[in-house]
Motif scaffolding. Structure first.
Motif, PDB file in Angstrom:
ATOM      1  N   TRP A 101      -6.403  66.363  -0.519  1.00  0.00           N
ATOM      2  CA  TRP A 101      -6.247  67.902  -0.827  1.00  0.00           C
ATOM      3  C   TRP A 101      -5.485  68.227  -2.251  1.00  0.00           C
ATOM      4  N   ALA A 102      -5.015  66.885  -2.707  1.00  0.00           N
ATOM      5  CA  ALA A 102      -4.524  67.256  -4.077  1.00  0.00           C
ATOM      6  C   ALA A 102      -5.378  66.918  -5.130  1.00  0.00           C
ATOM      7  N   ARG A 103      -6.735  66.398  -4.826  1.00  0.00           N
ATOM      8  CA  ARG A 103      -7.591  66.236  -5.960  1.00  0.00           C
ATOM      9  C   ARG A 103      -8.449  67.382  -6.064  1.00  0.00           C
ATOM     10  N   PRO A 104      -9.195  67.257  -7.213  1.00  0.00           N
ATOM     11  CA  PRO A 104     -10.048  68.473  -7.563  1.00  0.00           C
ATOM     12  C   PRO A 104     -11.231  68.287  -6.477  1.00  0.00           C
ATOM     13  N   GLU A 105     -11.763  69.580  -6.224  1.00  0.00           N
ATOM     14  CA  GLU A 105     -12.736  69.498  -5.333  1.00  0.00           C
ATOM     15  C   GLU A 105     -13.883  68.637  -5.602  1.00  0.00           C
ATOM     16  N   PRO A 145     -23.782  70.176 -13.748  1.00  0.00           N
ATOM     17  CA  PRO A 145     -23.864  71.208 -13.119  1.00  0.00           C
ATOM     18  C   PRO A 145     -23.314  71.500 -11.965  1.00  0.00           C
ATOM     19  N   LYS A 146     -22.918  72.860 -11.701  1.00  0.00           N
ATOM     20  CA  LYS A 146     -22.461  73.163 -10.403  1.00  0.00           C
ATOM     21  C   LYS A 146     -23.267  72.889  -9.223  1.00  0.00           C
ATOM     22  N   PRO A 147     -22.650  72.036  -8.188  1.00  0.00           N
ATOM     23  CA  PRO A 147     -23.547  71.373  -7.228  1.00  0.00           C
ATOM     24  C   PRO A 147     -23.909  72.158  -5.949  1.00  0.00           C
ATOM     25  N   ALA A 148     -24.727  71.997  -5.396  1.00  0.00           N
ATOM     26  CA  ALA A 148     -25.343  72.761  -4.130  1.00  0.00           C
ATOM     27  C   ALA A 148     -24.663  72.923  -3.131  1.00  0.00           C
ATOM     28  N   TYR A 149     -23.332  72.011  -3.044  1.00  0.00           N
ATOM     29  CA  TYR A 149     -22.464  71.869  -1.756  1.00  0.00           C
ATOM     30  C   TYR A 149     -21.180  71.600  -2.150  1.00  0.00           C
ATOM     31  N   ASN A 150     -20.220  71.732  -1.285  1.00  0.00           N
ATOM     32  CA  ASN A 150     -18.998  71.531  -1.446  1.00  0.00           C
ATOM     33  C   ASN A 150     -18.282  70.884  -0.294  1.00  0.00           C
ATOM     34  N   ARG A 151     -16.820  70.605  -0.537  1.00  0.00           N
ATOM     35  CA  ARG A 151     -16.029  69.804   0.500  1.00  0.00           C
ATOM     36  C   ARG A 151     -16.460  70.356   1.866  1.00  0.00           C
ATOM     37  N   ALA A 152     -16.348  71.760   1.965  1.00  0.00           N
ATOM     38  CA  ALA A 152     -16.616  72.270   3.199  1.00  0.00           C
ATOM     39  C   ALA A 152     -18.094  71.905   4.089  1.00  0.00           C
ATOM     40  N   ASP A 153     -18.948  72.035   3.166  1.00  0.00           N
ATOM     41  CA  ASP A 153     -20.202  71.496   3.583  1.00  0.00           C
ATOM     42  C   ASP A 153     -20.337  70.168   3.868  1.00  0.00           C
ATOM     43  N   ILE A 154     -19.725  69.272   3.287  1.00  0.00           N
ATOM     44  CA  ILE A 154     -19.601  67.767   3.590  1.00  0.00           C
ATOM     45  C   ILE A 154     -19.014  67.713   5.076  1.00  0.00           C
ATOM     46  N   VAL A 183     -15.539  62.778  -1.859  1.00  0.00           N
ATOM     47  CA  VAL A 183     -14.969  62.019  -0.911  1.00  0.00           C
ATOM     48  C   VAL A 183     -14.891  60.814  -1.347  1.00  0.00           C
ATOM     49  N   PRO A 184     -13.624  60.007  -1.907  1.00  0.00           N
ATOM     50  CA  PRO A 184     -13.721  58.634  -2.233  1.00  0.00           C
ATOM     51  C   PRO A 184     -13.662  57.794  -1.097  1.00  0.00           C
ATOM     52  N   ARG A 185     -13.369  57.826   0.052  1.00  0.00           N
ATOM     53  CA  ARG A 185     -13.164  57.141   1.122  1.00  0.00           C
ATOM     54  C   ARG A 185     -13.571  57.804   2.378  1.00  0.00           C
ATOM     55  N   LYS A 186     -13.977  56.748   3.437  1.00  0.00           N
ATOM     56  CA  LYS A 186     -14.343  57.430   4.897  1.00  0.00           C
ATOM     57  C   LYS A 186     -13.101  57.884   5.482  1.00  0.00           C
ATOM     58  N   GLU A 187     -12.073  57.447   5.293  1.00  0.00           N
ATOM     59  CA  GLU A 187     -10.808  58.049   6.009  1.00  0.00           C
ATOM     60  C   GLU A 187     -10.658  59.413   5.513  1.00  0.00           C
ATOM     61  N   ASP A 188     -10.788  59.723   4.133  1.00  0.00           N
ATOM     62  CA  ASP A 188     -10.842  60.860   3.698  1.00  0.00           C
ATOM     63  C   ASP A 188     -11.829  62.097   4.460  1.00  0.00           C
ATOM     64  N   LEU A 189     -12.936  61.349   4.508  1.00  0.00           N
ATOM     65  CA  LEU A 189     -13.967  62.136   5.297  1.00  0.00           C
ATOM     66  C   LEU A 189     -13.314  62.571   6.628  1.00  0.00           C
ATOM     67  N   TYR A 190     -12.917  61.687   7.490  1.00  0.00           N
ATOM     68  CA  TYR A 190     -12.313  61.860   8.607  1.00  0.00           C
ATOM     69  C   TYR A 190     -11.490  63.160   8.522  1.00  0.00           C
ATOM     70  N   GLU A 191     -10.509  63.025   7.724  1.00  0.00           N
ATOM     71  CA  GLU A 191      -9.403  64.001   7.343  1.00  0.00           C
ATOM     72  C   GLU A 191      -9.973  65.464   7.164  1.00  0.00           C
ATOM     73  N   LEU A 192     -11.206  65.448   6.427  1.00  0.00           N
ATOM     74  CA  LEU A 192     -11.667  66.661   6.291  1.00  0.00           C
ATOM     75  C   LEU A 192     -12.331  67.284   7.541  1.00  0.00           C
ATOM     76  N   MET A 193     -12.769  66.116   8.423  1.00  0.00           N
ATOM     77  CA  MET A 193     -13.287  66.746   9.394  1.00  0.00           C
ATOM     78  C   MET A 193     -12.274  67.244  10.653  1.00  0.00           C
ATOM     79  N   VAL A 194     -11.006  66.711  10.576  1.00  0.00           N
ATOM     80  CA  VAL A 194     -10.060  67.071  11.249  1.00  0.00           C
ATOM     81  C   VAL A 194      -9.401  68.431  10.802  1.00  0.00           C
ATOM     82  N   ASP A 195      -9.530  68.651   9.643  1.00  0.00           N
ATOM     83  CA  ASP A 195      -9.148  70.000   9.100  1.00  0.00           C
ATOM     84  C   ASP A 195     -10.245  71.026   9.553  1.00  0.00           C
ATOM     85  N   ALA A 196     -11.202  70.505   9.368  1.00  0.00           N
ATOM     86  CA  ALA A 196     -12.384  71.594   9.489  1.00  0.00           C
ATOM     87  C   ALA A 196     -12.482  72.035  11.017  1.00  0.00           C
TER      88      ALA A 196
END
Length: 236
Positions: free
Chosen positions: A12-16, A22-31, A67-80
């Protein structure tokens, strides 16, 4: 694949998005949403950067900019999925026990909607935006409990841990039942008959008394509420 950082990082301290372009077609919430869809459909084992990239229609390597690591992906999922809590403020002087019981029921429902959740939960994920929102709400719900905030935080942790353990048991039993060639009710009958025979030998007098005095099992919802109320009793 991006290399591991030399120091621990908080996603959460990292830039999006790292890097330029160019502006991407998706964001962290989409992932996170894509990963949750995969886990809900096929289990947490099916979640991979490649699978999520396929769900989004992008290259696997591009996800590492977000998302630099799979563990970060899990954290995004839990937050979602933590964003699914309905955190409405109760009336002034609301019964804190009733409020915590209602939150415990929500947590149980959340984990049953997303059966993979208990497997990847970590106390380290408590820093995410929705987790902080949930914790602040819980502390507010405990305003009527006259104990230090540290004790209130301990109560919240014990409630969440107890609910997670309870749901993990429910999910494991359901998974086992699906794999059996007979019904769960028939197996229960056979096992209870065996237990009654063993207790009837007189070799387990204390267990015999405990079984005679134990309350009727009730359904899963009644057992859950009983567990929660006894936990809350210890702080009342």
């Amino acid at each position: 694949m991006a290399g591991r950082a030399a120091e621990p990082e908080v996603i959460w301290a990292r830039p999006e998005r790292a890097g330029r372009g160019p502006k991407p077609a998706y964001n962290r919430a989409d992932i996170a949403a894509a990963a949750v869809r995969i886990a809900d459909a096929d289990g947490i084992e099916a979640v991979s950067m490649r699978r999520v990239a396929g769900e989004l229609g992008c290259g696997t390597m591009s996800l590492y900019n977000y998302v630099p690591r799979k563990e970060d992906l899990y954290e995004l999922m839990v937050d979602a999925v933590s964003g699914e809590y309905v955190l409405t403020e109760g009336p002034p002087g609301e019964d804190w026990r009733a409020a915590m019981l209602a939150l415990g029921r929500q947590t149980r429902d959340l984990m049953r909607r997303h059966p993979w959740l208990p497997r990847i939960m970590s106390a380290l994920y408590g820093f995410s935006p929705n987790a902080l929102r949930y914790l602040e709400h819980c502390l507010g719900a405990l305003d009527g409990l006259d104990v230090p905030y540290g004790t209130k935080a301990e109560l919240i942790g014990m409630v969440n841990g107890s609910v997670m353990t309870y749901v993990a048991g429910e999910l494991a039993m359901a998974e086992r039942a699906r794999a059996l060639p007979w019904s769960a009710e028939r197996e229960q009958q056979v096992r209870y008959a065996y237990l009654a025979g063993q207790v009837g030998t007189g070799a387990y007098p204390r267990l015999a008394e405990a079984l005679k005095e134990a309350p009727a099992p009730g359904d899963a919802d009644e057992l859950f509420d009983r567990m929660m109320n006894r936990l809350l009793d210890s702080f009342a």
